[in-house]
Design a protein around this motif. Structure first.
Motif, PDB file in Angstrom:
ATOM      1  N   VAL A 152      10.692  -5.649  15.334  1.00 10.61           N
ATOM      2  CA  VAL A 152      10.496  -5.759  16.807  1.00 10.61           C
ATOM      3  C   VAL A 152      10.868  -7.327  16.815  1.00 10.61           C
ATOM      4  N   ASP A 153      11.740  -7.778  17.814  1.00 10.36           N
ATOM      5  CA  ASP A 153      12.288  -9.111  17.929  1.00 10.36           C
ATOM      6  C   ASP A 153      12.556  -9.615  16.301  1.00 10.36           C
ATOM      7  N   ASN A 154      13.516  -8.900  15.596  1.00 15.05           N
ATOM      8  CA  ASN A 154      13.813  -9.463  14.398  1.00 15.05           C
ATOM      9  C   ASN A 154      12.902  -9.650  13.357  1.00 15.05           C
ATOM     10  N   THR A 155      11.729  -8.949  13.620  1.00 18.89           N
ATOM     11  CA  THR A 155      10.706  -9.195  12.471  1.00 18.89           C
ATOM     12  C   THR A 155       9.903  -7.715  12.299  1.00 18.89           C
ATOM     13  N   ILE A 156       9.559  -7.689  11.073  1.00 17.27           N
ATOM     14  CA  ILE A 156       9.259  -6.221  10.410  1.00 17.27           C
ATOM     15  C   ILE A 156       7.905  -6.135  10.865  1.00 17.27           C
ATOM     16  N   ASP A 157       7.635  -5.490  11.995  1.00 18.02           N
ATOM     17  CA  ASP A 157       6.222  -5.305  12.516  1.00 18.02           C
ATOM     18  C   ASP A 157       5.599  -4.293  11.982  1.00 18.02           C
ATOM     19  N   GLU A 158       6.162  -3.137  11.611  1.00 20.98           N
ATOM     20  CA  GLU A 158       5.527  -2.060  10.695  1.00 20.98           C
ATOM     21  C   GLU A 158       6.223  -1.670   9.722  1.00 20.98           C
ATOM     22  N   ILE A 159       5.660  -1.271   8.547  1.00 17.63           N
ATOM     23  CA  ILE A 159       6.521  -0.540   7.477  1.00 17.63           C
ATOM     24  C   ILE A 159       5.637   0.283   6.801  1.00 17.63           C
ATOM     25  N   ARG A 160       5.934   1.531   6.619  1.00 14.60           N
ATOM     26  CA  ARG A 160       5.312   2.619   5.658  1.00 14.60           C
ATOM     27  C   ARG A 160       6.229   3.409   4.895  1.00 14.60           C
ATOM     28  N   PHE A 161       5.476   3.880   4.032  1.00 14.50           N
ATOM     29  CA  PHE A 161       6.681   4.842   3.084  1.00 14.50           C
ATOM     30  C   PHE A 161       5.854   6.044   2.602  1.00 14.50           C
ATOM     31  N   GLU A 162       6.336   7.065   2.323  1.00 12.39           N
ATOM     32  CA  GLU A 162       5.874   8.431   1.784  1.00 12.39           C
ATOM     33  C   GLU A 162       6.787   8.563   0.589  1.00 12.39           C
ATOM     34  N   GLY A 163       6.097   9.095  -0.381  1.00 14.96           N
ATOM     35  CA  GLY A 163       7.057   9.299  -1.475  1.00 14.96           C
ATOM     36  C   GLY A 163       6.221  10.139  -2.747  1.00 14.96           C
ATOM     37  N   ARG A 164       6.902  10.193  -3.614  1.00 18.26           N
ATOM     38  CA  ARG A 164       6.397  10.773  -4.858  1.00 18.26           C
ATOM     39  C   ARG A 164       7.439  10.609  -6.083  1.00 18.26           C
ATOM     40  N   GLY A 165       6.922  10.364  -7.162  1.00 17.61           N
ATOM     41  CA  GLY A 165       7.640  10.108  -8.471  1.00 17.61           C
ATOM     42  C   GLY A 165       6.795   9.205  -9.394  1.00 17.61           C
ATOM     43  N   CYS A 166       7.513   8.472 -10.297  1.00 21.41           N
ATOM     44  CA  CYS A 166       6.901   7.778 -11.228  1.00 21.41           C
ATOM     45  C   CYS A 166       5.982   6.581 -10.766  1.00 21.41           C
ATOM     46  N   SER A 167       4.993   6.266 -11.604  1.00 20.51           N
ATOM     47  CA  SER A 167       4.492   5.070 -11.064  1.00 20.51           C
ATOM     48  C   SER A 167       5.179   3.591 -10.660  1.00 20.51           C
ATOM     49  N   ILE A 168       6.199   3.438 -11.398  1.00 18.21           N
ATOM     50  CA  ILE A 168       7.248   2.433 -11.266  1.00 18.21           C
ATOM     51  C   ILE A 168       7.776   2.495  -9.837  1.00 18.21           C
ATOM     52  N   SER A 169       8.315   3.656  -9.463  1.00 20.79           N
ATOM     53  CA  SER A 169       8.737   3.751  -8.127  1.00 20.79           C
ATOM     54  C   SER A 169       7.991   3.704  -6.962  1.00 20.79           C
ATOM     55  N   GLN A 170       6.537   4.257  -7.417  1.00 22.42           N
ATOM     56  CA  GLN A 170       5.726   4.321  -6.086  1.00 22.42           C
ATOM     57  C   GLN A 170       4.999   2.905  -5.834  1.00 22.42           C
ATOM     58  N   ALA A 171       4.714   2.436  -7.085  1.00 24.98           N
ATOM     59  CA  ALA A 171       4.309   1.062  -7.125  1.00 24.98           C
ATOM     60  C   ALA A 171       5.125  -0.244  -6.585  1.00 24.98           C
ATOM     61  N   SER A 172       6.451   0.033  -6.833  1.00 23.54           N
ATOM     62  CA  SER A 172       7.500  -0.851  -6.330  1.00 23.54           C
ATOM     63  C   SER A 172       7.236  -0.862  -4.549  1.00 23.54           C
ATOM     64  N   ALA A 173       7.488   0.634  -4.186  1.00 23.63           N
ATOM     65  CA  ALA A 173       7.444   0.644  -2.783  1.00 23.63           C
ATOM     66  C   ALA A 173       6.223   0.179  -2.229  1.00 23.63           C
ATOM     67  N   SER A 174       5.036   0.480  -2.735  1.00 31.98           N
ATOM     68  CA  SER A 174       4.146  -0.451  -2.188  1.00 31.98           C
ATOM     69  C   SER A 174       3.726  -1.890  -2.057  1.00 31.98           C
ATOM     70  N   MET A 175       4.348  -2.564  -3.283  1.00 28.87           N
ATOM     71  CA  MET A 175       4.343  -3.921  -3.300  1.00 28.87           C
ATOM     72  C   MET A 175       5.512  -4.492  -2.133  1.00 28.87           C
ATOM     73  N   MET A 176       6.538  -3.775  -2.329  1.00 26.29           N
ATOM     74  CA  MET A 176       7.694  -4.084  -1.344  1.00 26.29           C
ATOM     75  C   MET A 176       7.216  -4.050   0.052  1.00 26.29           C
ATOM     76  N   THR A 177       6.409  -3.173   0.651  1.00 29.00           N
ATOM     77  CA  THR A 177       5.670  -3.227   1.921  1.00 29.00           C
ATOM     78  C   THR A 177       4.987  -4.275   2.270  1.00 29.00           C
ATOM     79  N   GLU A 178       4.221  -4.458   1.250  1.00 30.24           N
ATOM     80  CA  GLU A 178       3.272  -5.555   1.298  1.00 30.24           C
ATOM     81  C   GLU A 178       3.960  -6.891   1.392  1.00 30.24           C
ATOM     82  N   ALA A 179       5.038  -7.164   0.591  1.00 30.24           N
ATOM     83  CA  ALA A 179       5.871  -8.274   0.418  1.00 30.24           C
ATOM     84  C   ALA A 179       6.692  -8.815   1.792  1.00 30.24           C
TER      85      ALA A 179
END
Ligand code: ZN
Length: 139
Positions: free
Chosen positions: A49-76
């Motif tokens: 919204v207005d060139n800003t990431i207002d909300e971000i969520r993810f679903e997924g499955r796989g190894c700990s690296i892929s899922q942890a990276s997704a979690s950290m990415m959304t926070e960042a």
């Protein structure tokens, strides 16, 4: 292989308690990507919204690296302007490729993933959600 290095405590924490996991009722982009080498899957939901990431969520499955990276990415990137998010993407890519080190950038928790750069086969795992983000932002 130095497992201590690869599975740092912060990575396990994000894997066990992923941040921003789930779907969004309303979103401006949805990107589904997989990494067949490892079997990782990520579906990313973005609400810009207005060139800003207002909300971000993810679903997924796989190894700990892929899922942890997704979690950290959304926070960042949550709440960040799109151009700032693009800068974080490029810094994270640089760290994964070994072009820059964690102390040259301000990546917070993401710095825990620097150890992954030593394991080429896992770099794809770490980058999967970031590729989804990049695609989502360019839609
Ligand atoms: Zn993986």
């Amino acid at each position: 292989m130095v497992l201590d290095d690869l599975y740092r405590e912060v990575i396990l924490d994000h894997y066990r308690s992923p941040r921003n996991k789930g779907t969004l009722a309303e979103y401006t982009a949805e990107v589904e990507l997989s990494n067949p080498v490892c079997g990782d899957e990520i579906t990313l939901y973005l609400k810009v919204v207005d060139n800003t990431i207002d909300e971000i969520r993810f679903e997924g499955r796989g190894c700990s690296i892929s899922q942890a990276s997704a979690s950290m990415m959304t926070e960042a990137v949550k709440g960040k302007p799109v151009d700032e998010a693009l800068k974080i993407i490029s810094e994270f890519h640089g760290m994964m490729k070994g072009d820059i080190t964690a102390d040259q950038v301000e990546l917070g928790d993401l710095e825990a993933l620097q150890g992954v750069a030593k394991f080429p086969v896992r770099i794809k795992c770490a980058l999967l959600s970031w590729e989804a983000l990049q695609q989502g932002l360019s839609k």
